[in-house]
Write an enzyme that holds these catalytic residues in place. Structure first.
Site, PDB file in Angstrom:
ATOM      1  N   HIS A  42      -7.585 -10.478  13.279  1.00 60.49           N
ATOM      2  CA  HIS A  42      -7.310  -9.220  12.155  1.00 60.49           C
ATOM      3  C   HIS A  42      -7.924  -9.526  10.813  1.00 60.49           C
ATOM      4  O   HIS A  42      -7.697 -10.651  10.259  1.00 60.49           O
ATOM      5  CB  HIS A  42      -5.857  -8.555  12.049  1.00 60.49           C
ATOM      6  CG  HIS A  42      -5.783  -7.258  11.376  1.00 60.49           C
ATOM      7  ND1 HIS A  42      -6.843  -6.313  10.979  1.00 60.49           N
ATOM      8  CD2 HIS A  42      -4.979  -6.699  10.629  1.00 60.49           C
ATOM      9  CE1 HIS A  42      -6.327  -5.461  10.382  1.00 60.49           C
ATOM     10  NE2 HIS A  42      -5.009  -5.486  10.219  1.00 60.49           N
ATOM     11  N   TYR A  59       8.141  -0.230  10.021  1.00 61.95           N
ATOM     12  CA  TYR A  59       6.880  -0.681  10.221  1.00 61.95           C
ATOM     13  C   TYR A  59       6.007   0.274  11.039  1.00 61.95           C
ATOM     14  O   TYR A  59       4.780   0.656  10.749  1.00 61.95           O
ATOM     15  CB  TYR A  59       6.717  -2.338  10.773  1.00 61.95           C
ATOM     16  CG  TYR A  59       5.405  -2.977  10.665  1.00 61.95           C
ATOM     17  CD1 TYR A  59       5.081  -3.846   9.594  1.00 61.95           C
ATOM     18  CD2 TYR A  59       4.505  -2.681  11.657  1.00 61.95           C
ATOM     19  CE1 TYR A  59       4.076  -4.324   9.723  1.00 61.95           C
ATOM     20  CE2 TYR A  59       3.286  -3.242  11.526  1.00 61.95           C
ATOM     21  CZ  TYR A  59       3.201  -4.277  10.371  1.00 61.95           C
ATOM     22  OH  TYR A  59       1.908  -4.859  10.466  1.00 61.95           O
ATOM     23  N   HIS A  96      -4.273  -1.825  13.673  1.00 57.07           N
ATOM     24  CA  HIS A  96      -4.563  -0.481  13.000  1.00 57.07           C
ATOM     25  C   HIS A  96      -5.582  -0.518  12.490  1.00 57.07           C
ATOM     26  O   HIS A  96      -5.949   0.349  11.327  1.00 57.07           O
ATOM     27  CB  HIS A  96      -3.448  -0.293  12.042  1.00 57.07           C
ATOM     28  CG  HIS A  96      -3.293  -1.046  10.876  1.00 57.07           C
ATOM     29  ND1 HIS A  96      -3.275  -0.677   9.578  1.00 57.07           N
ATOM     30  CD2 HIS A  96      -3.306  -2.519  11.026  1.00 57.07           C
ATOM     31  CE1 HIS A  96      -3.185  -1.754   8.713  1.00 57.07           C
ATOM     32  NE2 HIS A  96      -3.066  -2.865   9.587  1.00 57.07           N
ATOM     33  N   ASP A 120      -4.139  -9.850   4.489  1.00 59.59           N
ATOM     34  CA  ASP A 120      -2.736 -10.427   4.577  1.00 59.59           C
ATOM     35  C   ASP A 120      -2.796 -11.473   5.630  1.00 59.59           C
ATOM     36  O   ASP A 120      -2.086 -12.478   5.901  1.00 59.59           O
ATOM     37  CB  ASP A 120      -1.712  -9.565   4.794  1.00 59.59           C
ATOM     38  CG  ASP A 120      -1.934  -8.481   5.848  1.00 59.59           C
ATOM     39  OD1 ASP A 120      -3.072  -8.217   6.149  1.00 59.59           O
ATOM     40  OD2 ASP A 120      -1.026  -7.920   6.655  1.00 59.59           O
ATOM     41  N   HIS A 139       3.944 -10.689  11.404  1.00 55.10           N
ATOM     42  CA  HIS A 139       4.786 -10.321  10.228  1.00 55.10           C
ATOM     43  C   HIS A 139       6.235 -10.422  10.845  1.00 55.10           C
ATOM     44  O   HIS A 139       6.595 -10.136  11.854  1.00 55.10           O
ATOM     45  CB  HIS A 139       4.672  -9.046   9.527  1.00 55.10           C
ATOM     46  CG  HIS A 139       3.154  -8.658   9.177  1.00 55.10           C
ATOM     47  ND1 HIS A 139       3.015  -9.457   7.732  1.00 55.10           N
ATOM     48  CD2 HIS A 139       2.167  -7.928   9.480  1.00 55.10           C
ATOM     49  CE1 HIS A 139       1.696  -9.099   7.545  1.00 55.10           C
ATOM     50  NE2 HIS A 139       1.280  -8.245   8.449  1.00 55.10           N
ATOM     51  N   ASP A 153      -0.210  -7.627  14.052  1.00 57.39           N
ATOM     52  CA  ASP A 153       0.271  -6.573  13.218  1.00 57.39           C
ATOM     53  C   ASP A 153       1.310  -5.889  14.434  1.00 57.39           C
ATOM     54  O   ASP A 153       2.315  -5.757  13.950  1.00 57.39           O
ATOM     55  CB  ASP A 153      -0.559  -5.726  12.706  1.00 57.39           C
ATOM     56  CG  ASP A 153      -0.876  -5.993  11.451  1.00 57.39           C
ATOM     57  OD1 ASP A 153      -0.428  -6.696  10.833  1.00 57.39           O
ATOM     58  OD2 ASP A 153      -2.179  -5.568  11.013  1.00 57.39           O
ATOM     59  N   HIS A 186       0.954  -1.339  -0.022  1.00 52.93           N
ATOM     60  CA  HIS A 186      -0.035   0.106  -0.051  1.00 52.93           C
ATOM     61  C   HIS A 186       1.054   1.262   0.125  1.00 52.93           C
ATOM     62  O   HIS A 186       0.704   2.158   0.749  1.00 52.93           O
ATOM     63  CB  HIS A 186      -0.928   0.057   1.188  1.00 52.93           C
ATOM     64  CG  HIS A 186      -1.800  -1.375   1.380  1.00 52.93           C
ATOM     65  ND1 HIS A 186      -2.171  -1.725   2.696  1.00 52.93           N
ATOM     66  CD2 HIS A 186      -2.129  -2.493   0.599  1.00 52.93           C
ATOM     67  CE1 HIS A 186      -2.960  -2.665   2.456  1.00 52.93           C
ATOM     68  NE2 HIS A 186      -2.661  -3.093   1.242  1.00 52.93           N
ATOM     69  N   GLU A 221      -7.925  -7.935   7.953  1.00 52.57           N
ATOM     70  CA  GLU A 221      -7.247  -7.568   6.579  1.00 52.57           C
ATOM     71  C   GLU A 221      -6.563  -8.829   6.011  1.00 52.57           C
ATOM     72  O   GLU A 221      -6.021  -9.864   6.634  1.00 52.57           O
ATOM     73  CB  GLU A 221      -5.762  -6.648   7.026  1.00 52.57           C
ATOM     74  CG  GLU A 221      -5.243  -6.069   5.742  1.00 52.57           C
ATOM     75  CD  GLU A 221      -4.503  -4.740   5.848  1.00 52.57           C
ATOM     76  OE1 GLU A 221      -4.005  -4.496   7.055  1.00 52.57           O
ATOM     77  OE2 GLU A 221      -4.303  -4.002   5.057  1.00 52.57           O
TER      78      GLU A 221
HETATM   79 FE1  FEO Z   1      -3.274  -4.839   8.964  1.00 53.72          FE
HETATM   80 FE2  FEO Z   1      -0.683  -7.477   8.657  1.00 53.72          FE
HETATM   81  O1  FEO Z   1      -2.353  -6.483   8.322  1.00 53.72           O
END
Ligand code: FEO
Length: 388
Positions: free
Chosen positions: A78, A191, A144, A82, A222, A163, A24, A80
């Site tokens: 989460h 990050y 987030h 990913d 991550h 995250d 992004h 999202e």
């Molecule tokens: Fe907010 Fe790693 O996704």
């Protein structure tokens, strides 16, 4: 591809994305990983999934331990993609599994993306027994996304942090003491700057909520997980989320015929002469995401642009748009630039710095055409007069 043992009955079953270079607009030069974990207890539990193109890798790693059909719970920390992107592919293999998600936003988000499934919504303080172990859930809203949460296992003293505390960093090793710690800390800072800088207040709330937990392992969503440097990363999150700044300056600019560049060099020299280390960022040679990483801990920010067709340079507009989104409050800032005739860009830069939450501490520094020695001396003097 095999699962990686973390400790007895807890395995990493995620995927490594060696080639990912952009998230992004955040340049991820060292790739990333999507970390998922499998707990083999009476009720087999998968913590998070991976980005959809990596579903096969997740399934292969799980299958190296058990038949995926045996999964009873999938905790979705989460929404999202990913982290949740492989949910349907996993559910197809374990149709009796229940998906644990936060209320109301996790449930809302998963339903919107993946339709009606066997979801169980949980709230702050809810627990789930999976046999010999318990999972408790700590909402971390806006860290987030509104749905974000982390999962804690008290019997193991393990925090599955999703995250939070992660980095976009691909590595074949899973822990902080198996990798270059300076590199991990840099990527953790990058990050935080690019994803969490806007959410300092929420990061503070999350740190308070986690303060009472006895944590031996932070298993991130991550990059690298933490076991030897937990205090270090918690203390850095405290520093970053409270906007603790260093006496350091970031000077970022674009230039057409080197006049604004000459001003940038003069400003850097002036800060350095003042005892404030300054970094020189030609926007043509540096990525927005690296510059904001430096902004995260720098007290001073100077942004320069010549005027192009009555406007600032598009490269600087892009940087300021990115910066405004991250809202780095309270930097001591000013705008500068050279121009041929109109010179509108410098005021535009100043307005955007204000919109990003910066405090303007020096009048706009504008120089027509090519800077003279006297003008550069006056610029040096102006920078040296900035209050510390
Ligand atoms: Fe907010 Fe790693 O996704």
């Amino acid at each position: 591809m095999d699962a990686v043992r973390i400790r007895d009955d807890i395995y990493w079953v995620g995927a490594i994305d060696w080639s990912m270079r952009n998230f992004h607009g955040y340049e991820t030069g060292r790739g990333s990983s999507y970390n998922a974990y499998l707990i083999l207890d009476e009720h087999v539990t998968l913590i998070d999934t991976v980005k959809e193109p990596f579903a096969g890798e997740l399934i292969e790693r799980i299958s190296s331990l058990i038949d995926p059909e045996k999964i009873d719970y999938i905790v979705s920390n989460h929404v999202e993609p990913d982290h949740s992107g492989s949910l349907l592919k996993i559910l197809a293999l374990c149709p009796n599994a229940t998906v644990i998600t936060s209320l109301p936003n996790g449930l809302k988000g998963l339903t919107a993306r993946y339709g009606e499934q066997a979801y169980k919504g949980i709230k702050a303080g809810d627990t789930l027994s999976i046999g010999h172990r318990t999972l408790s859930f700590v909402p971390t809203p806006m860290l987030h996304w509104p749905d974000s949460m982390v999962t804690y296992c008290p019997e193991e003293k393990v925090l599955f942090s999703n995250d939070a505390f992660g980095q976009h960093l691909a590595s074949g090793q899973r822990f902080d003491d198996e990798n270059d710690i300076d590199l991990i800390l840099f990527e953790a800072k990058k990050y935080y700057a690019n994803i969490l800088m806007l959410y300092g207040r929420q990061a503070q709330a999350a740190l308070k909520a986690l303060a009472g937990l006895d944590i031996e392992l932070i298993l991130t969503g991550h990059g690298i997980s933490w076991r030897s440097h937990i205090k270090d990363i918690l203390s850095l999150y405290q520093k970053w989320s409270t906007n603790e700044l260093e006496d350091r300056a970031v000077v970022v600019f674009d230039s057409m015929w080197h006049a604004t560049e000459t001003m940038a060099r003069t400003i850097v020299e002036a800060f350095n002469a003042k005892g404030i280390p300054a970094a020189f960022y030609d926007i043509k040679a540096n990525h927005n995401s690296d510059i904001v990483t430096d902004v995260l801990t720098s007290k001073y920010l100077a942004v320069g642009s010549p005027t192009l067709n009555n406007d600032m340079m598009p490269s600087i507009a892009s940087f300021l748009c990115y910066l405004r989104g991250l809202s780095p409050k309270g930097r001591k800032a000013f705008a500068f630039g050279s121009y041929g005739w109109g010179g509108q860009s410098i005021a535009q830069v100043e307005e955007q710095l204000k919109a990003a939450g910066c405090d303007i501490v020096l009048e706009k520094q504008r120089i027509a055409n090519v800077p003279t020695k006297a003008q550069l001396a006056a610029l040096t003097e102006a920078v040296q007069q900035i209050d510390e």
